[in-house]
Design an enzyme around this catalytic site. Structure first.
Site, PDB file in Angstrom:
ATOM      1  N   SER A 241      -1.207 -50.109  96.238  1.00 60.17           N
ATOM      2  CA  SER A 241      -0.614 -51.109  95.349  1.00 60.17           C
ATOM      3  C   SER A 241      -0.843 -50.746  93.889  1.00 60.17           C
ATOM      4  O   SER A 241       0.099 -50.795  93.072  1.00 60.17           O
ATOM      5  CB  SER A 241      -1.175 -52.502  95.655  1.00 60.17           C
ATOM      6  OG  SER A 241      -2.577 -52.472  95.797  1.00 60.17           O
ATOM      7  N   HIS A 271      -2.122 -50.823 104.490  1.00 60.13           N
ATOM      8  CA  HIS A 271      -2.740 -51.326 103.246  1.00 60.13           C
ATOM      9  C   HIS A 271      -3.005 -52.826 103.431  1.00 60.13           C
ATOM     10  O   HIS A 271      -3.672 -53.228 104.377  1.00 60.13           O
ATOM     11  CB  HIS A 271      -1.798 -50.975 102.083  1.00 60.13           C
ATOM     12  CG  HIS A 271      -2.363 -51.133 100.703  1.00 60.13           C
ATOM     13  ND1 HIS A 271      -3.673 -51.415 100.445  1.00 60.13           N
ATOM     14  CD2 HIS A 271      -1.753 -51.054  99.469  1.00 60.13           C
ATOM     15  CE1 HIS A 271      -3.867 -51.500  99.133  1.00 60.13           C
ATOM     16  NE2 HIS A 271      -2.708 -51.288  98.519  1.00 60.13           N
ATOM     17  N   HIS A 318     -10.734 -45.984 106.222  1.00 59.25           N
ATOM     18  CA  HIS A 318     -10.358 -46.032 104.799  1.00 59.25           C
ATOM     19  C   HIS A 318     -10.058 -44.624 104.312  1.00 59.25           C
ATOM     20  O   HIS A 318     -10.679 -43.660 104.779  1.00 59.25           O
ATOM     21  CB  HIS A 318     -11.485 -46.647 103.947  1.00 59.25           C
ATOM     22  CG  HIS A 318     -10.987 -47.160 102.639  1.00 59.25           C
ATOM     23  ND1 HIS A 318     -10.888 -46.353 101.527  1.00 59.25           N
ATOM     24  CD2 HIS A 318     -10.512 -48.366 102.267  1.00 59.25           C
ATOM     25  CE1 HIS A 318     -10.401 -47.066 100.532  1.00 59.25           C
ATOM     26  NE2 HIS A 318     -10.154 -48.289 100.950  1.00 59.25           N
ATOM     27  N   ARG A 327     -17.008 -55.041 100.241  1.00 63.15           N
ATOM     28  CA  ARG A 327     -16.207 -56.274 100.222  1.00 63.15           C
ATOM     29  C   ARG A 327     -16.273 -56.962 101.592  1.00 63.15           C
ATOM     30  O   ARG A 327     -16.217 -58.186 101.684  1.00 63.15           O
ATOM     31  CB  ARG A 327     -14.760 -55.960  99.831  1.00 63.15           C
ATOM     32  CG  ARG A 327     -14.647 -55.284  98.465  1.00 63.15           C
ATOM     33  CD  ARG A 327     -13.246 -54.793  98.184  1.00 63.15           C
ATOM     34  NE  ARG A 327     -12.818 -53.780  99.133  1.00 63.15           N
ATOM     35  CZ  ARG A 327     -11.610 -53.245  99.181  1.00 63.15           C
ATOM     36  NH1 ARG A 327     -10.684 -53.624  98.319  1.00 63.15           N
ATOM     37  NH2 ARG A 327     -11.289 -52.326 100.087  1.00 63.15           N
ATOM     38  N   ASP A 373     -10.332 -55.863 104.933  1.00 64.86           N
ATOM     39  CA  ASP A 373      -9.413 -56.693 105.710  1.00 64.86           C
ATOM     40  C   ASP A 373      -9.980 -57.121 107.062  1.00 64.86           C
ATOM     41  O   ASP A 373      -9.428 -57.996 107.717  1.00 64.86           O
ATOM     42  CB  ASP A 373      -8.097 -55.935 105.914  1.00 64.86           C
ATOM     43  CG  ASP A 373      -7.435 -55.614 104.587  1.00 64.86           C
ATOM     44  OD1 ASP A 373      -7.351 -56.529 103.746  1.00 64.86           O
ATOM     45  OD2 ASP A 373      -7.028 -54.461 104.377  1.00 64.86           O
TER      46      ASP A 373
HETATM   47  N1  HAX Z   1      -7.913 -46.899 114.327  1.00 66.57           N
HETATM   48  C1  HAX Z   1      -7.376 -45.868 115.009  1.00 66.57           C
HETATM   49  N2  HAX Z   1      -7.131 -44.666 114.453  1.00 66.57           N
HETATM   50  C2  HAX Z   1      -7.485 -44.503 113.178  1.00 66.57           C
HETATM   51  C3  HAX Z   1      -8.090 -45.511 112.428  1.00 66.57           C
HETATM   52  C4  HAX Z   1      -8.277 -46.773 113.047  1.00 66.57           C
HETATM   53  N3  HAX Z   1      -8.799 -47.805 112.397  1.00 66.57           N
HETATM   54  N4  HAX Z   1      -8.346 -45.043 111.174  1.00 66.57           N
HETATM   55  C5  HAX Z   1      -7.902 -43.773 111.154  1.00 66.57           C
HETATM   56  N5  HAX Z   1      -7.374 -43.450 112.346  1.00 66.57           N
HETATM   57  C6  HAX Z   1      -6.725 -42.192 112.729  1.00 66.57           C
HETATM   58  C7  HAX Z   1      -5.547 -41.931 111.812  1.00 66.57           C
HETATM   59  O1  HAX Z   1      -4.400 -42.659 112.230  1.00 66.57           O
HETATM   60  C8  HAX Z   1      -5.401 -40.443 111.912  1.00 66.57           C
HETATM   61  O2  HAX Z   1      -4.787 -40.161 113.141  1.00 66.57           O
HETATM   62  P1  HAX Z   1      -3.763 -38.912 113.304  1.00 66.57           P
HETATM   63  O3  HAX Z   1      -4.552 -37.698 112.926  1.00 66.57           O
HETATM   64  O4  HAX Z   1      -3.374 -38.978 114.726  1.00 66.57           O
HETATM   65  O5  HAX Z   1      -2.644 -39.182 112.363  1.00 66.57           O
HETATM   66  C9  HAX Z   1      -6.861 -39.975 112.001  1.00 66.57           C
HETATM   67  O6  HAX Z   1      -7.602 -41.111 112.476  1.00 66.57           O
HETATM   68  C10 HAX Z   1      -7.450 -39.533 110.687  1.00 66.57           C
HETATM   69  O7  HAX Z   1      -7.292 -40.565 109.757  1.00 66.57           O
HETATM   70  P2  HAX Z   1      -8.282 -40.702 108.517  1.00 66.57           P
HETATM   71  O8  HAX Z   1      -8.181 -39.444 107.722  1.00 66.57           O
HETATM   72  O9  HAX Z   1      -9.604 -41.151 108.990  1.00 66.57           O
HETATM   73  O10 HAX Z   1      -7.664 -41.929 107.723  1.00 66.57           O
HETATM   74  P3  HAX Z   1      -6.462 -41.947 106.680  1.00 66.57           P
HETATM   75  O11 HAX Z   1      -7.030 -41.690 105.341  1.00 66.57           O
HETATM   76  O12 HAX Z   1      -5.326 -41.101 107.134  1.00 66.57           O
HETATM   77  O13 HAX Z   1      -5.990 -43.456 106.799  1.00 66.57           O
HETATM   78  C11 HAX Z   1      -6.275 -45.774 106.940  1.00 66.57           C
HETATM   79  C12 HAX Z   1      -6.762 -44.497 106.290  1.00 66.57           C
HETATM   80  C13 HAX Z   1      -6.949 -46.950 106.274  1.00 66.57           C
HETATM   81  C14 HAX Z   1      -4.772 -45.900 106.770  1.00 66.57           C
HETATM   82  C15 HAX Z   1      -6.644 -45.732 108.451  1.00 66.57           C
HETATM   83  O14 HAX Z   1      -8.038 -45.702 108.598  1.00 66.57           O
HETATM   84  C16 HAX Z   1      -6.058 -46.885 109.232  1.00 66.57           C
HETATM   85  O15 HAX Z   1      -4.912 -46.775 109.692  1.00 66.57           O
HETATM   86  N6  HAX Z   1      -6.833 -48.021 109.409  1.00 66.57           N
HETATM   87  C17 HAX Z   1      -6.333 -49.202 110.065  1.00 66.57           C
HETATM   88  C18 HAX Z   1      -5.432 -49.988 109.116  1.00 66.57           C
HETATM   89  C19 HAX Z   1      -6.243 -50.635 108.010  1.00 66.57           C
HETATM   90  O16 HAX Z   1      -7.269 -51.254 108.247  1.00 66.57           O
HETATM   91  N7  HAX Z   1      -5.749 -50.526 106.774  1.00 66.57           N
HETATM   92  C20 HAX Z   1      -6.392 -51.150 105.598  1.00 66.57           C
HETATM   93  C21 HAX Z   1      -7.172 -50.151 104.754  1.00 66.57           C
HETATM   94  C22 HAX Z   1      -7.835 -50.782 103.554  1.00 66.57           C
HETATM   95  C23 HAX Z   1      -6.802 -51.291 102.618  1.00 66.57           C
HETATM   96  O17 HAX Z   1      -6.027 -50.604 101.988  1.00 66.57           O
HETATM   97  N8  HAX Z   1      -6.709 -52.576 102.550  1.00 66.57           N
HETATM   98  O18 HAX Z   1      -5.692 -53.136 101.884  1.00 66.57           O
END
Ligand code: HAX
Length: 441
Positions: A241, A271, A318, A327, A373
């Site tokens: 954002s 996000h 994250h 948080r 979250d």
């Molecule tokens: N559950 C399952 N798989 C997950 C995961 C989770 N909570 N977190 C990461 N992974 C997976 C990724 O999808 C990725 O898989 P692929 O290699 O198959 O694509 C792998 O683990 C490596 O990911 P990463 O490098 O650890 O994490 P990223 O930086 O790519 O992504 C995210 C960070 C936050 C998007 C990710 O951890 C996620 O999808 N979490 C769940 C959604 C979430 O909680 N989002 C909110 C984040 C905080 C925020 O911005 N709040 O607003």
């Protein structure tokens, strides 16, 4: 010029001069290097943004102008009888770079009440949408509809000089933040309470008034809103954002256009929408397992099932953090203090007890710990705030504080438009080949 604006000019304008000379002298100093992993994987870890309001450390978490969340809960001014900080204070801290006095915070409360009026056409625009439209879509459209009020856009059309951009942006930032609780509460009441709206109470602070207009008018919920709107305010410059607001704003799009685009990024499930997804996931878990209070073993089984279905466990992981999000811990602390026996909060804590180990076992998730979250929905539900498709709007109202303070700084600094270069896959292969065979010219 109001006192906050004048304080900002005293802080920002000399630094803007200093930055200009600094870049002239040191502009060719190398900051970092990046890899093909980073180009393909979303530029993570590339320090390519100048953001003053906060800094994120992977292990320690967020610091706002040097202060962590525990310190801010202690040090920022509070409403009478409350123990949580007023969000007005974190805005002051991010904008000015110093802790505010109670008078500074009272001034901002007053200003935001004075500036909170929303023109009728904004409500009419919302009324043209089905009430079932997702609240984040309504929020973004409502913000865009308010763009008619932009002082920056009006000034630019009249030919204002570059040196005054920050002044018009400051006015837009203050007006926009002032209006958001009213806009958000309007969306909430039209979507979930038959359009039975509640008039603002200008005697209240920004968060207190928001709680009042939402219709949960208790001191305890007001306290939660103050904490919530403080801790979601900023997460340095590269998050979805903030980065989107900065990118759009760097084209001299005004605060309304920029903030609306940032909210479209926040609305994504990776996000801000994760706060809605967490509760949806917990409700599905309870339904699937046939119990509202699953054991840790059952929770573990459900997490494994989620992963087996190739879905993410929302609220965990994250892009930058590598430990439990402070948080999350602040919200857990609030719940433990106010309602330690709340069943849903206890379920969130049970998930926290087992999820990091299971996620860690996959070997690919870089951060198996909870983010902001993972907890917020359970707190809101404690107060009967059950319409979870609205949760990301609350996040958005808070995020305005950080990104608007940053936009003021970007204008004062006169930061350039953001326009990184891109490469093709073929080019990456060529670069990789040259790296493997340095003798190839
Ligand atoms: N559950 C399952 N798989 C997950 C995961 C989770 N909570 N977190 C990461 N992974 C997976 C990724 O999808 C990725 O898989 P692929 O290699 O198959 O694509 C792998 O683990 C490596 O990911 P990463 O490098 O650890 O994490 P990223 O930086 O790519 O992504 C995210 C960070 C936050 C998007 C990710 O951890 C996620 O999808 N979490 C769940 C959604 C979430 O909680 N989002 C909110 C984040 C905080 C925020 O911005 N709040 O607003």
């Amino acid at each position: 010029m109001d006192t906050l604006k004048s304080k900002f000019s005293e802080k920002a304008l000399p630094l803007a001069q200093e930055l200009k000379s600094f870049v002239k002298e040191h502009g060719n100093v190398v900051v970092g290097q990046y890899t093909i992993d980073q180009v393909v994987g979303g530029m993570k870890g590339i320090k390519g943004l100048l953001t003053e309001t906060s800094v994120l450390d992977a292990v320690e978490g967020i610091r706002f102008r040097g202060y962590n969340i525990t310190q801010l809960r202690e040090l920022l001014p509070k409403a009478e009888g409350d123990t949580e900080p007023l969000p007005e204070g974190i805005f002051y801290l991010m904008l000015i770079g110093e802790l505010p006095t109670p008078e500074d915070v009272a001034f901002i409360s007053q200003e935001w009440n004075r500036r909170a009026n929303i023109p009728q056409h904004v409500f009419d625009t919302l009324e043209a949408l089905p009430a079932t439209t997702h609240p984040m879509t309504q929020f973004s459209i409502g913000i865009l509809a308010m763009q008619t009020e932009s002082e920056f856009a009006a000034g630019y059309a009249k030919g204002i000089g570059k040196d005054t951009y920050w002044q018009h942006t400051y006015e837009d930032a203050m007006n926009l933040i002032a209006r958001l609780p009213r806009l958000a509460a309007y969306i909430y009441r039209r979507s979930f309470h038959n359009g039975n709206h509640i008039a603002p109470d200008p005697s209240l602070d920004w968060a207190g008034n928001f709680a009042h207009m939402l219709g949960i008018d208790t001191p305890s919920f007001k306290s939660l809103m103050r904490l919530y709107l403080t801790i979601h305010a900023d997460h340095e410059g590269g998050n979805g954002s903030a980065h989107t607001v900065h990118l759009t704003g760097s084209m001299l799009s005004d605060a309304y256009l920029s903030f609306s685009s940032g909210m479209n990024s926040l609305a994504g499930p990776l996000h801000g929408l994760a706060n809605q997804e967490v509760i949806s996931w917990i409700f599905k878990m309870q339904k699937t397992l046939g119990t509202e209070t699953p054991t840790k073993e059952q929770v573990e089984e459900y997490i494994r099932q989620t992963l087996a279905n190739k879905q993410v466990v929302p609220g965990y992981g994250h892009a930058v953090l590598r430990r439990t999000d402070p948080r999350f811990l602040a919200q857990q602390d609030f719940a433990k203090k106010h309602f330690p026996d709340d069943p849903l909060c206890n379920l969130v804590w049970n998930v926290y007890d087992v999820a990091p180990r299971i996620l860690g076992e996959t070997g690919k998730i870089q951060n198996p710990f909870p983010n902001v979250d993972a907890h917020s929905g359970a707190l809101l539900l404690h107060y009967g705030f059950k319409e979870y498709s609205f949760y990301t709007v609350l996040f958005g109202v808070s995020r305005a504080l950080g990104v608007m303070a940053s936009l003021c700084w970007s204008r004062a600094y006169g930061l350039g438009l953001e326009r990184p270069g891109s490469v093709t896959f073929a080019k990456l292969k060529e670069i990789a080949e040259k790296a493997a065979n340095p003798t190839l010219a």
